[in-house]
Write a protein that holds these residues in place. Structure first.
Motif, PDB file in Angstrom:
ATOM      1  N   ALA A  73       0.832  -1.207   0.000  1.00  0.00           N
ATOM      2  CA  ALA A  73       0.000   0.000   0.000  1.00  0.00           C
ATOM      3  C   ALA A  73       0.869   1.260   0.000  1.00  0.00           C
ATOM      4  N   GLN A  74       1.961   1.218   0.762  1.00  0.00           N
ATOM      5  CA  GLN A  74       2.889   2.356   0.790  1.00  0.00           C
ATOM      6  C   GLN A  74       3.553   2.537  -0.574  1.00  0.00           C
ATOM      7  N   LEU A  75       3.927   1.417  -1.202  1.00  0.00           N
ATOM      8  CA  LEU A  75       4.515   1.493  -2.544  1.00  0.00           C
ATOM      9  C   LEU A  75       3.546   2.130  -3.527  1.00  0.00           C
ATOM     10  N   GLN A  76       2.299   1.746  -3.443  1.00  0.00           N
ATOM     11  CA  GLN A  76       1.294   2.306  -4.362  1.00  0.00           C
ATOM     12  C   GLN A  76       1.097   3.797  -4.153  1.00  0.00           C
ATOM     13  N   ARG A  77       1.166   4.240  -2.896  1.00  0.00           N
ATOM     14  CA  ARG A  77       1.006   5.679  -2.618  1.00  0.00           C
ATOM     15  C   ARG A  77       2.177   6.493  -3.151  1.00  0.00           C
ATOM     16  N   HIS A  78       3.364   5.894  -3.170  1.00  0.00           N
ATOM     17  CA  HIS A  78       4.567   6.632  -3.572  1.00  0.00           C
ATOM     18  C   HIS A  78       5.178   6.036  -4.832  1.00  0.00           C
TER      19      HIS A  78
ATOM     20  N   TRP B  90       2.779  -0.682 -13.125  1.00  0.00           N
ATOM     21  CA  TRP B  90       2.579  -2.027 -12.564  1.00  0.00           C
ATOM     22  C   TRP B  90       1.764  -1.981 -11.270  1.00  0.00           C
ATOM     23  N   LEU B  91       2.108  -1.062 -10.375  1.00  0.00           N
ATOM     24  CA  LEU B  91       1.423  -0.986  -9.091  1.00  0.00           C
ATOM     25  C   LEU B  91      -0.023  -0.497  -9.233  1.00  0.00           C
ATOM     26  N   ALA B  92      -0.268   0.311 -10.260  1.00  0.00           N
ATOM     27  CA  ALA B  92      -1.627   0.788 -10.485  1.00  0.00           C
ATOM     28  C   ALA B  92      -2.520  -0.325 -11.035  1.00  0.00           C
ATOM     29  N   GLN B  93      -1.933  -1.182 -11.870  1.00  0.00           N
ATOM     30  CA  GLN B  93      -2.715  -2.267 -12.475  1.00  0.00           C
ATOM     31  C   GLN B  93      -1.801  -3.461 -12.732  1.00  0.00           C
ATOM     32  N   PRO B  94      -1.568  -4.303 -11.701  1.00  0.00           N
ATOM     33  CA  PRO B  94      -0.713  -5.484 -11.886  1.00  0.00           C
ATOM     34  C   PRO B  94      -1.299  -6.433 -12.924  1.00  0.00           C
ATOM     35  N   ASP B  95      -0.434  -7.157 -13.598  1.00  0.00           N
ATOM     36  CA  ASP B  95      -0.853  -8.133 -14.600  1.00  0.00           C
ATOM     37  C   ASP B  95      -1.414  -9.358 -13.874  1.00  0.00           C
ATOM     38  N   GLU B  96      -2.728  -9.473 -13.842  1.00  0.00           N
ATOM     39  CA  GLU B  96      -3.375 -10.541 -13.084  1.00  0.00           C
ATOM     40  C   GLU B  96      -3.046 -11.927 -13.650  1.00  0.00           C
ATOM     41  N   ALA B  97      -2.896 -12.018 -14.964  1.00  0.00           N
ATOM     42  CA  ALA B  97      -2.545 -13.307 -15.572  1.00  0.00           C
ATOM     43  C   ALA B  97      -1.154 -13.753 -15.118  1.00  0.00           C
ATOM     44  N   LEU B  98      -0.231 -12.807 -15.034  1.00  0.00           N
ATOM     45  CA  LEU B  98       1.118 -13.129 -14.592  1.00  0.00           C
ATOM     46  C   LEU B  98       1.117 -13.562 -13.123  1.00  0.00           C
ATOM     47  N   LEU B  99       0.360 -12.843 -12.291  1.00  0.00           N
ATOM     48  CA  LEU B  99       0.267 -13.213 -10.880  1.00  0.00           C
ATOM     49  C   LEU B  99      -0.395 -14.577 -10.714  1.00  0.00           C
ATOM     50  N   ALA B 100      -1.375 -14.873 -11.539  1.00  0.00           N
ATOM     51  CA  ALA B 100      -2.038 -16.177 -11.476  1.00  0.00           C
ATOM     52  C   ALA B 100      -1.072 -17.298 -11.856  1.00  0.00           C
TER      53      ALA B 100
END
Length: 393
Positions: free
Chosen positions: A42-47, A58-68
């Motif tokens: 969450a801190q990374l996303q804020r900054h 990436w932090l705004a919209q991570p690749d869900e397919a890659l995470l899966a």
């Protein structure tokens, strides 16, 4: 609200794949968040803007397919993400420059807690270099050390294979994702290591080999190991990087000398000139590393027993080398060690005297003495002497 395991794992994967963050940056965020990966992300996303545009995207919209894909890989048997916040994360890595924040593991993760010796060297090793690698790996493994290397061609592969052939522990730190094999010719070796040892990678699944990954891998090889042995290395060998990193981390560096006419001996000779220990036998390495192995066992015992007192923790302590000799050996071996203690007595004696008393070789006795020292039954003294310690009440 406490994160469940799935959310926590997802947060870790997001953080590990954040461009430009690196292990140091992630550890800093974890420290600031008191070890809570959800708060750290969450801190990374804020900054995110401070990390640059790729990280921000990436932090705004991570690749869900890659995470899966990552999560599916981790769901496979014997696959694990070993995090620096866990009790069994290897303490050897905590004090190296840029310690990893997490490791992708295939196989028995508890082997990372073993006292280890790294064996590295030339990819295009000579026939005699491969013989030396196998002999040293076998002798060190029989003495109770796990054999760690980088699964490269040549010396690395020979050391891994010798440990496996001796039914001993071996660890391969690789420079690709944990689902890839480099070089490809070591596919069968990688399968053997995964089944009977452990494969370790700092890189997420799918990561291909890149030149800059190998120095990062080498710092982990050196960091996991109490000492690094170099067998055959040219002056531009990557093994010299591993040796330098080991020296910078305060670990022992050993080098095997060779003919002055052999180009693959020049790297080892340079290491010796720069302060590495010249060695001709595994017994010299065993004697040098025994005190560090005993200290590691005690540190692990204290750390693991403090963090948890359950059966799984006690098993980890035993596997790390901090358990009793009766736990580590079968009955026949245990009685043999008791016999050596009887021969040793309570007066300091030299290794040569023990050879005469027992009729066993110096190499075999050195292995047994190391295990007894790990068990706090004896202590080593200057002059290659050993003394039995009083039995605990």
């Amino acid at each position: 609200m406490h994160m469940d395991d799935r959310d926590e794992l997802r947060a870790w994967l997001i953080a590990l794949r954040t461009p430009g963050l690196g292990p140091g940056g992630l550890r800093e965020r974890l420290d600031a968040a008191d070890g809570d990966i959800g708060k750290a992300v969450a801190q990374l996303q804020r900054h995110a803007a401070a990390l640059g545009e790729p990280a921000q995207a990436w932090l705004a919209q991570p690749d869900e397919a890659l995470l899966a894909t990552d999560q599916a890989w981790l769901a496979e048997p014997s696959h694990r993400l070993l995090r620096c916040t866990e009790a069994d994360f290897p303490p050897q890595l905590e004090n190296i420059p840029q310690p990893p924040a997490a490791l992708f593991v295939v196989g028995d993760a508890s082997l990372l807690l073993y006292p280890q010796v790294a064996i590295v060297g030339a990819r295009s090793a000579s026939a005699s270099g491969l013989v030396h690698a196998r002999a040293f790996a076998r002798a060190l493994a029989q003495a109770g050390f796990a054999i760690t290397s980088g699964m490269a061609d040549g010396i690395d592969g020979a050391a891994h294979a010798a440990a496996l052939d001796a039914s001993a522990a071996t660890l391969a730190v690789i420079a690709t994702g944990p689902d890839r094999v480099y070089p490809r010719k070591h596919h069968a070796l990688a399968q053997r290591i995964a089944a009977h040892g452990v494969l370790i990678s700092e890189f997420p699944p799918g990561t291909a080999a890149r030149a800059d990954h190998f120095p990062r891998r080498n710092r982990i090889i050196a960091g996991l190991s109490l000492g690094t042995l170099v067998i055959e290395a040219g002056l531009r060998s990557g093994s010299l990087i591993t040796a330098r990193l080991a020296a910078e981390q305060g670990r022992e560096v050993f080098a095997l000398p060779g003919s002055i006419h052999n180009p693959l001996a020049r790297g080892c000779h340079r290491l010796i000139r720069d302060g590495a220990r010249l060695v001709e036998s595994a017994a010299e390495i065993i004697e040098t590393l025994a005190p560090a192995a005993r200290m590691l066992g005690r540190e692990l015992a204290a750390r693991l027993q403090t963090e948890a007192g359950d059966e799984a923790t006690r098993e980890l302590v035993a596997k790390s080398g901090a358990g009793s000799s009766r736990d580590r050996f079968g009955y026949g071996e245990y009685t043999e060690y008791c016999g050596l203690l009887s021969e040793l007595g309570y007066d300091a004696v030299t290794l040569d005297e023990l050879v005469q008393r027992t009729g066993q070789s110096a190499a075999a006795l050195s292995s047994m003495l190391l295990m007894l020292e790990l068990d706090a039954r004896i202590e080593s003294l200057p002059g290659n002497r050993y003394q039995r310690l009083p039995d605990a009440d």
